[in-house]
Motif scaffolding. Structure first.
Motif, mmCIF file in Angstrom:
data_model
loop_
_atom_site.group_PDB
_atom_site.id
_atom_site.type_symbol
_atom_site.label_atom_id
_atom_site.label_comp_id
_atom_site.label_asym_id
_atom_site.label_seq_id
_atom_site.Cartn_x
_atom_site.Cartn_y
_atom_site.Cartn_z
ATOM 1 N N HIS A 88 0.814 -1.220 0.000
ATOM 2 C CA HIS A 88 0.000 0.000 0.000
ATOM 3 C C HIS A 88 0.850 1.274 0.000
ATOM 4 O O HIS A 88 0.297 2.366 0.162
ATOM 5 N N GLU A 91 -0.160 4.597 -1.949
ATOM 6 C CA GLU A 91 -1.340 5.271 -1.422
ATOM 7 C C GLU A 91 -1.073 5.835 -0.028
ATOM 8 O O GLU A 91 -1.518 6.949 0.299
ATOM 9 N N ARG A 95 -1.426 9.700 1.366
ATOM 10 C CA ARG A 95 -2.305 10.044 2.481
ATOM 11 C C ARG A 95 -1.576 10.720 3.642
ATOM 12 O O ARG A 95 -2.204 11.415 4.430
#
Length: 267
Positions: A88, A91, A95
């Motif tokens: 991940h 992403e 974020r």
């Protein structure tokens, strides 16, 4: 409860996950130095939290886990419900927006506009959408009129605001600030405070500037020797003389934390 009420309740979406959830996080560096010992920390969406502690407490180590630069020895980290894991990372790094203490560590392009555009362009955003994102981020930090200036022609405070824009343009879940008030003159310090208070975003602020933490963050967490030593309303923690002394935290001479309330929004 009637059947109709039950049906409406079951149709309500679940509350969003916390912006940050750290559970049992432990980490030792390769030389054997144990920096974190089972840290638990939850930051809800929209909270502004100050991360306080003496040098060597583990603050930087904790921050480096938030975007996957370091991997936990034990425990876990999640951003808006998404585990911080290799699969991940792209992403997660969108974020988690980290603004470094020295803005020159983030600004390297010929113009302010190109610096702010770098992240979204690398993510594949092009054309009118890219221009709109960059323009909106510069507007947020009050630097739109400097878009075509070289960053090294700006003041330190202006460069710090541009560094914030390079993070905001990615539309992060949480904004992590490393010593945001350092090296700022009083006017730049005030401008940055107003900017941070105007943002509708979760903020984790790592700082030794306790009055700034008190002004901007209703909640504070004290990290000391790799563990959370205290977590509560900032005025209460900073008014606790024993806690402050035990963890080498000092307010400026004559400053009374009970005389200042955390600000909710910019004036």
């Amino acid at each position: 409860m009637t059947a109709a009420t039950a049906a409406r309740s079951s149709a309500e979406p679940p509350p969003p996950p916390p912006s940050l959830e750290v559970s049992g996080l432990a980490y030792a560096y390769p030389d054997g130095h144990q920096a974190l010992y089972g840290v638990d920390l939850t930051v809800e969406r929209g909270e502004r939290v100050a991360l306080l502690g003496p040098n060597g407490a583990g603050k930087t180590t904790l921050v480096l886990h938030l975007n996957g630069i370091l991997e936990p020895g034990a425990g876990s980290v999640a951003i808006a419900g998404l585990p911080v894991a290799k699969r991940h990372l792209a992403e997660i790094r969108r974020r988690v927006g980290i603004v470094f203490q020295d803005p020159d560590d983030q600004l390297f392009m010929p113009t302010v506009r190109e610096d702010v555009a770098f992240g979204p362009a690398a993510a594949g955003i092009r054309g009118p959408e890219l221009a709109a994102r960059v323009g909106a981020a510069l507007d947020q930090v009050g630097m739109a009129e400097y878009a075509d200036r070289p960053p090294h022609h700006l003041s330190f405070g202006q460069r710090r605001r541009v560094a914030v824009a390079t993070v905001l343009v990615m539309e992060p879940e949480i904004l992590v600030l490393d010593e945001p008030s350092s090296n700022l003159d009083p006017a730049s310090r005030r401008e940055l405070a107003d900017l941070l208070l105007s943002l509708d975003i979760t903020v984790l602020m790592v700082t030794h500037d306790l009055p700034y933490a008190l002004e901007l963050c209703p909640r504070a967490v004290v990290l000391s020797e790799g563990v959370i030593a205290a977590d509560g309303p900032t005025p209460e923690l900073l008014s606790d003389g024993e806690l402050m002394a035990a963890h080498r935290l000092e307010l400026p001479f004559g400053f009374d934390p009970r005389s200042v309330s955390p600000r909710r929004t910019a004036p």
